[in-house]
Design a protein around this motif. Structure first.
Motif, PDB file in Angstrom:
ATOM      1  N   VAL A 189       0.854  -1.184   0.000  1.00  0.00           N
ATOM      2  CA  VAL A 189       0.000   0.000   0.000  1.00  0.00           C
ATOM      3  C   VAL A 189       0.894   1.240   0.000  1.00  0.00           C
ATOM      4  O   VAL A 189       1.805   1.366   0.820  1.00  0.00           O
ATOM      5  CB  VAL A 189      -0.923   0.039   1.236  1.00  0.00           C
ATOM      6  N   ILE A 190       0.627   2.141  -0.932  1.00  0.00           N
ATOM      7  CA  ILE A 190       1.237   3.472  -0.908  1.00  0.00           C
ATOM      8  C   ILE A 190       0.259   4.380  -0.177  1.00  0.00           C
ATOM      9  O   ILE A 190      -0.867   4.593  -0.640  1.00  0.00           O
ATOM     10  CB  ILE A 190       1.516   4.018  -2.320  1.00  0.00           C
ATOM     11  N   TYR A 191       0.679   4.891   0.970  1.00  0.00           N
ATOM     12  CA  TYR A 191      -0.208   5.635   1.852  1.00  0.00           C
ATOM     13  C   TYR A 191       0.236   7.096   1.856  1.00  0.00           C
ATOM     14  O   TYR A 191       1.167   7.488   2.563  1.00  0.00           O
ATOM     15  CB  TYR A 191      -0.156   5.029   3.256  1.00  0.00           C
ATOM     16  N   PHE A 192      -0.422   7.898   1.009  1.00  0.00           N
ATOM     17  CA  PHE A 192      -0.079   9.311   0.888  1.00  0.00           C
ATOM     18  C   PHE A 192      -0.729  10.107   2.021  1.00  0.00           C
ATOM     19  O   PHE A 192      -1.930   9.969   2.269  1.00  0.00           O
ATOM     20  CB  PHE A 192      -0.557   9.865  -0.454  1.00  0.00           C
ATOM     21  N   GLU A 193       0.063  10.950   2.679  1.00  0.00           N
ATOM     22  CA  GLU A 193      -0.429  11.764   3.782  1.00  0.00           C
ATOM     23  C   GLU A 193      -0.373  13.241   3.399  1.00  0.00           C
ATOM     24  O   GLU A 193       0.713  13.803   3.213  1.00  0.00           O
ATOM     25  CB  GLU A 193       0.440  11.524   5.027  1.00  0.00           C
ATOM     26  N   PRO A 194      -1.516  13.902   3.251  1.00  0.00           N
ATOM     27  CA  PRO A 194      -1.531  15.316   2.837  1.00  0.00           C
ATOM     28  C   PRO A 194      -1.014  16.222   3.942  1.00  0.00           C
ATOM     29  O   PRO A 194      -1.718  16.573   4.885  1.00  0.00           O
ATOM     30  CB  PRO A 194      -3.010  15.573   2.534  1.00  0.00           C
ATOM     31  N   LYS A 195       0.254  16.624   3.811  1.00  0.00           N
ATOM     32  CA  LYS A 195       0.913  17.312   4.916  1.00  0.00           C
ATOM     33  C   LYS A 195       0.363  18.715   5.174  1.00  0.00           C
ATOM     34  O   LYS A 195       0.535  19.250   6.271  1.00  0.00           O
ATOM     35  CB  LYS A 195       2.421  17.344   4.701  1.00  0.00           C
ATOM     36  N   ARG A 196      -0.322  19.313   4.194  1.00  0.00           N
ATOM     37  CA  ARG A 196      -0.910  20.645   4.421  1.00  0.00           C
ATOM     38  C   ARG A 196      -1.948  20.607   5.538  1.00  0.00           C
ATOM     39  O   ARG A 196      -2.174  21.611   6.218  1.00  0.00           O
ATOM     40  CB  ARG A 196      -1.539  21.157   3.117  1.00  0.00           C
ATOM     41  N   ILE A 197      -2.591  19.447   5.728  1.00  0.00           N
ATOM     42  CA  ILE A 197      -3.624  19.358   6.764  1.00  0.00           C
ATOM     43  C   ILE A 197      -3.194  18.470   7.928  1.00  0.00           C
ATOM     44  O   ILE A 197      -4.027  18.045   8.721  1.00  0.00           O
ATOM     45  CB  ILE A 197      -4.968  18.878   6.184  1.00  0.00           C
ATOM     46  N   TYR A 198      -1.891  18.191   8.043  1.00  0.00           N
ATOM     47  CA  TYR A 198      -1.389  17.409   9.171  1.00  0.00           C
ATOM     48  C   TYR A 198      -1.901  17.955  10.502  1.00  0.00           C
ATOM     49  O   TYR A 198      -2.301  17.212  11.390  1.00  0.00           O
ATOM     50  CB  TYR A 198       0.137  17.454   9.189  1.00  0.00           C
ATOM     51  N   ARG A 199      -1.843  19.282  10.665  1.00  0.00           N
ATOM     52  CA  ARG A 199      -2.217  19.901  11.942  1.00  0.00           C
ATOM     53  C   ARG A 199      -3.271  20.988  11.762  1.00  0.00           C
ATOM     54  O   ARG A 199      -3.417  21.862  12.620  1.00  0.00           O
ATOM     55  CB  ARG A 199      -0.968  20.482  12.605  1.00  0.00           C
TER      56      ARG A 199
END
Length: 347
Positions: A189-199
């Motif tokens: 699985v390639i699990y992309f994490e949208p870092k703009r909305i991390y916090r």
């Protein structure tokens, strides 16, 4: 379609279940929480990558994990993405469940050989005898004023690879549930994490080990006039656009794709059959972006349901610029609203 599964690792018992929390957490904290749950309940789960141990990762997604689970299960690797990918594939083939971090989306390219030529092919190559249960976590996308190669939106490249699952959450709750499911998945699985909305915002995420299903789109808001389809960070703009459209009496349905590959096209088609119009929103460049695949499927399978041409609101066919122009590159709420109104005016 917003259903959760009850799948849990074999090692879990009722007494082990963590108490539900009433403290809202961010998306990045939900990712940490999911990894900790799996490591606590499945000894085969290991975490590896650059700076993930002592420093807790460049975005602190793995903060505290090495202190809890030790340096043999949370491994700091050399600054060598090719080695990280090869090591991850090898561990997965030897019965472990590695969760590797690419650190930034633009650092994935040295990993492609191992991902495409090996991880994605082992089930087919061995006629189902071997699986490759690995997760590659990838901080993804723009919007954080990062330098070159740190703001890529390259998800479409990997949706073209047979044998890979491509997942991208858009909220803390979905980040938690989808990562649990990804780690339990027997294939890569390639699990992309949208870092703009991390916090960017918080929500309640019970730490109960409840996975969300992969391969499913999530209908976040019902509507009757137009369907807004998005994934990752841009789901926020889609929801904001729906609110803005509602002020003008326009009812917009909002769909979070969540798993890009394999695509739950049925949920999108069902929505379009009711609304007759579709706006696809993503931050990757327009040409050959994943939105083009959805638009093509609508043309092939839902042509007679469409009352207007499919609209795409995307990034531009250029490299994402540095921070002064970065937010002008990313699709805005205003551009989504304008596209929806064009679709309504067209039919």
């Amino acid at each position: 379609m917003n259903v959760a599964t009850n799948a849990k690792p074999a090692a879990e018992t009722g007494a082990d279940t963590a108490a539900k929390t009433d403290t809202p957490i961010t998306l990045i904290e939900a990712i940490t929480q999911a990894m900790a749950w799996e490591m606590r309940h499945d000894d085969s789960v290991v975490v590896l990558g650059e700076d993930v141990g002592v420093n807790g990762g460049v975005f602190r997604a793995t903060a505290g994990l090495q202190a809890r689970f030790g340096s043999e299960r949370v491994l700091d690797t050399p600054l060598d993405e090719t080695t990280i990918a090869g090591l991850t594939v090898g561990m997965a083939l030897q019965g472990m469940k590695p969760v590797a971090e690419a650190q930034f989306d633009g650092f994935m390219y040295p990993m492609v050989d191992h991902i495409v030529c090996h991880a994605a092919r082992f089930r087919t190559r061995t006629r189902g005898r071997l699986h490759c249960p690995m997760v590659l976590r990838v901080p993804w996308g723009g919007g954080i004023r990062a330098p070159e190669h740190h703001s890529e939106a390259n998800e479409a490249i990997f949706t073209n690879v047979p044998g890979l699952r491509v997942v991208m959450p858009s909220s803390p709750a979905r980040a938690y549930g989808l990562l649990l499911a990804a780690i339990r998945e027997p294939d890569p699985v390639i699990y992309f994490e949208p870092k703009r909305i991390y916090r960017q915002y918080k929500e309640l995420v019970p730490d109960d080990g409840e996975a969300l299903p992969l391969d499913v789109c999530y209908v976040l808001r019902d509507g009757t006039d137009v369907t807004l389809v998005s994934w990752g960070a841009q789901v926020k703009e889609a929801l904001e656009a729906a609110d803005r459209l509602a002020e003008d009496g326009i009812s917009a349905e909002v769909i979070d794709v969540a798993t890009l590959k394999p695509l739950d096209f049925d949920t999108i088609a069902e929505s379009v059959s009711r609304t007759g119009r579709c706006v696809i929103v993503h931050e990757a460049a327009k040409t050959a972006g994943f939105g083009a695949e959805i638009a093509a499927r609508l043309a092939e399978e839902s042509m007679y349901d469409l009352l207007a041409p499919v609209e795409r609101v995307t990034g531009y066919d250029t490299h994402i610029p540095l921070f002064r122009l970065e937010m002008k590159y990313l699709p805005s709420t205003e551009r989504v609203v304008e596209a929806a109104k064009r679709a309504l005016a067209a039919g």
